[in-house]
Design an enzyme around this catalytic site. Structure first.
Site, PDB file in Angstrom:
ATOM      1  N   CYS A  42      10.003   6.084 -12.856  1.00  0.00           N
ATOM      2  CA  CYS A  42       8.902   6.322 -13.801  1.00  0.00           C
ATOM      3  C   CYS A  42       8.094   7.552 -13.424  1.00  0.00           C
ATOM      4  CB  CYS A  42       7.988   5.112 -13.871  1.00  0.00           C
ATOM      5  SG  CYS A  42       8.851   3.621 -14.374  1.00  0.00           S
ATOM      6  N   HIS A  90      13.522   9.711  -1.259  1.00  0.00           N
ATOM      7  CA  HIS A  90      14.056   8.414  -1.671  1.00  0.00           C
ATOM      8  C   HIS A  90      15.465   8.545  -2.251  1.00  0.00           C
ATOM      9  CE1 HIS A  90      10.959   5.530  -0.763  1.00  0.00           C
ATOM     10  NE2 HIS A  90      10.036   6.384  -1.152  1.00  0.00           N
ATOM     11  N   GLU A  93      15.580   8.436 -15.700  1.00  0.00           N
ATOM     12  CA  GLU A  93      14.151   8.741 -15.691  1.00  0.00           C
ATOM     13  C   GLU A  93      13.479   8.286 -16.978  1.00  0.00           C
ATOM     14  OE1 GLU A  93      13.378  12.799 -14.554  1.00  0.00           O
ATOM     15  OE2 GLU A  93      14.719  12.603 -12.818  1.00  0.00           O
ATOM     16  N   GLY A 113       0.825  -1.201   0.000  1.00  0.00           N
ATOM     17  CA  GLY A 113       0.000   0.000   0.000  1.00  0.00           C
ATOM     18  C   GLY A 113       0.862   1.254   0.000  1.00  0.00           C
ATOM     19  N   SER A 117       3.873   1.954   2.636  1.00  0.00           N
ATOM     20  CA  SER A 117       3.968   0.681   3.343  1.00  0.00           C
ATOM     21  C   SER A 117       5.428   0.311   3.576  1.00  0.00           C
ATOM     22  CB  SER A 117       3.302  -0.420   2.523  1.00  0.00           C
ATOM     23  OG  SER A 117       3.946  -0.531   1.265  1.00  0.00           O
ATOM     24  N   GLY A 118       6.321   1.083   2.957  1.00  0.00           N
ATOM     25  CA  GLY A 118       7.740   0.759   3.052  1.00  0.00           C
ATOM     26  C   GLY A 118       8.199  -0.131   1.909  1.00  0.00           C
ATOM     27  N   LYS A 119       7.380  -0.223   0.849  1.00  0.00           N
ATOM     28  CA  LYS A 119       7.718  -1.130  -0.246  1.00  0.00           C
ATOM     29  C   LYS A 119       8.970  -0.682  -1.003  1.00  0.00           C
ATOM     30  CE  LYS A 119       4.282   1.005  -3.271  1.00  0.00           C
ATOM     31  NZ  LYS A 119       4.107   2.181  -2.381  1.00  0.00           N
TER      32      LYS A 119
END
Lengths: 143, 189
Positions: free
Chosen positions: B41, B56, B71, B12, B15-17
Site C-alpha cells: 500500500c 523488504h 501495488e 511499533g 518492531s519487526g512486525k
C-alpha cells in the site's frame, strides 16, 4: 478500585460496559462529556465509573507541575479507596488513555501532562485491586 | 462465498512486525501449498521510502517462495482480479492504506468521509478474504500519543475502530514487540 488502560480508540469504554453491569444506578462520569471530576464521592451510588481521566489530569497540567499533580491525585486516590472501604458493595472503575508512547511533545504543558499521566497511572495501578490493559477490545489482566 | 481466515499483525515502528508477518505468510503458503501475493500500500514518495521498500523486497527475494508484488495504494479490492488459485495474501500496511484513502479524497477530512473510508476498507478486506486462502494484515501501533490536530484525531479514531473490528474478525492477532510476537488472540499452533 479497578484501573483500565490502553491506547486511544482501543475499545476501553466498550469493554467496561460489557464487563461490568452498567445499570441506572451506575454513575458514569466522562471527561469527554465535560463532566466534572467529583470532589466528594457520591455516597448514594454503589458503582462509579470515571472515564477519560487523562482529560482531568490535563486540566491540572495548565496550572501545576507534574509532581504536584501526582501528589494531589494521590490524595484523591486515598479518598476513592476510603469511599470504597465504607461499604463492601461500592466499586470504582477508572478508565485512562495511555499517552506514553509518542514523541516528546513540543509544548511544555503537554510534557507536564504526559509526565503526570504516567505517574498517576503508576500510582493507580499500584493501589488498584485489578488492572486491565485493553488492546483493540481484547483485555490483558496485568494485576 | 467462504471467507479465508485473517491473521492480524501490529507493532511499533521497526518492531519487526513486517518481518514476522512475512514469516507467517511463508508458513501459511507452505502449509496450504499456495502462492503468495504481497499487496503493497506504500507509495515510494521519497528516497527513504524507496530504501525501506527495497530492504523488504530483498528479504522476500531471499526466501525460497516466490512473492508476487502488487501495488495498491488505494482500492485494495481491485487486487483480486490479479489473483490466481486463492493465494496467501500479505497486506502491508493498513496505516498507509488509511492514509492514502483519506488523502486521496483530496478534500477536507470530515467525520462522514472517515466513516465512508472505514466502510470501504472493511468491504475491500472482505472482497480479498473471499478470494484467498489466508489474509495476513500488517498495521502500526500509533494510538498511544495525543495530537492537538483534529485531522490526526480523526485518523487515529478511524484506525482504532478498524483495528477493533479486524481483531474481532481475525482468527489470530499478534502484537510484535522488539521482534517478539505476542499472541493476543487465537490458539498457539
Amino acid at each position: 478500585m479497578h484501573f483500565v488502560t490502553g491506547g486511544s480508540y482501543n475499545g476501553k469504554a466498550k469493554w467496561v460496559r460489557e464487563q461490568y453491569q452498567v445499570t441506572d444506578e451506575t454513575i458514569w462520569l466522562s471527561a469527554y462529556q465535560d463532566h466534572d471530576l467529583p470532589e466528594n464521592m457520591d455516597h448514594h451510588s454503589k458503582r462509579i465509573i470515571l472515564e477519560g481521566i487523562e482529560r482531568w489530569i490535563k486540566q491540572d497540567s495548565q496550572q501545576f507541575n507534574a509532581a504536584d499533580i501526582r501528589a494531589s491525585w494521590n490524595l484523591r486516590i486515598e479518598g476513592f479507596l476510603n469511599w470504597e472501604k465504607e461499604n463492601e458493595d461500592r466499586h470504582l472503575i477508572i478508565i485512562g488513555n495511555d499517552l506514553s508512547k509518542g514523541i516528546v511533545p513540543i509544548e511544555a504543558s503537554d510534557r507536564t501532562w504526559r509526565d503526570a499521566c504516567g505517574w498517576v497511572y503508576q500510582d493507580l495501578a499500584e493501589r488498584a485491586d485489578r488492572v486491565e490493559l485493553i488492546w483493540y477490545g481484547i483485555n490483558q489482566q496485568l494485576k | 462465498m467462504e471467507k479465508a481466515p485473517i491473521y492480524f499483525v501490529t507493532g511499533g515502528v521497526r518492531s519487526g512486525k513486517s518481518t514476522f508477518a512475512e514469516k507467517l505468510t511463508t508458513q501459511c503458503s507452505q502449509d496450504l501449498n499456495r502462492g503468495i501475493v504481497y499487496i503493497a500500500c506504500g507509495r515510494a514518495r521519497d528516497e527513504e521510502m524507496v530504501l525501506r521498500i527495497n530492504k523488504h523486497q530483498e528479504q522476500r527475494e531471499q526466501s525460497n517462495v516466490s512473492w508476487q508484488t502488487r501495488e495498491f495504494p488505494t482500492d485494495i479490492e481491485e487486487s483480486v482480479k490479479t489473483f490466481d488459485h486463492q493465494p496467501v495474501v500479505l497486506l502491508d500496511c493498513l496505516t498507509t492504506l488509511l492514509d492514502n484513502e483519506l488523502f486521496s479524497a483530496n478534500t477536507e477530512w470530515s467525520q462522514i468521509q472517515a466513516s465512508q473510508v472505514y466502510d470501504k476498507i472493511l468491504a475491500g478486506l472482505e472482497t480479498i478474504q473471499q478470494n484467498v486462502s489466508t489474509l495476513v494484515i500488517v498495521s502500526n501501533e500509533v494510538l498511544h500519543e495525543y495530537s492537538h490536530f483534529s485531522s490526526v484525531q480523526l485518523y487515529q479514531r478511524t484506525l482504532g475502530l478498524l483495528h477493533q473490528e479486524i481483531v474481532q474478525r481475525a482468527e489470530k492477532a499478534y502484537l510484535v514487540e522488539s521482534g517478539m510476537p505476542v499472541m493476543m488472540k487465537g490458539l498457539q499452533s
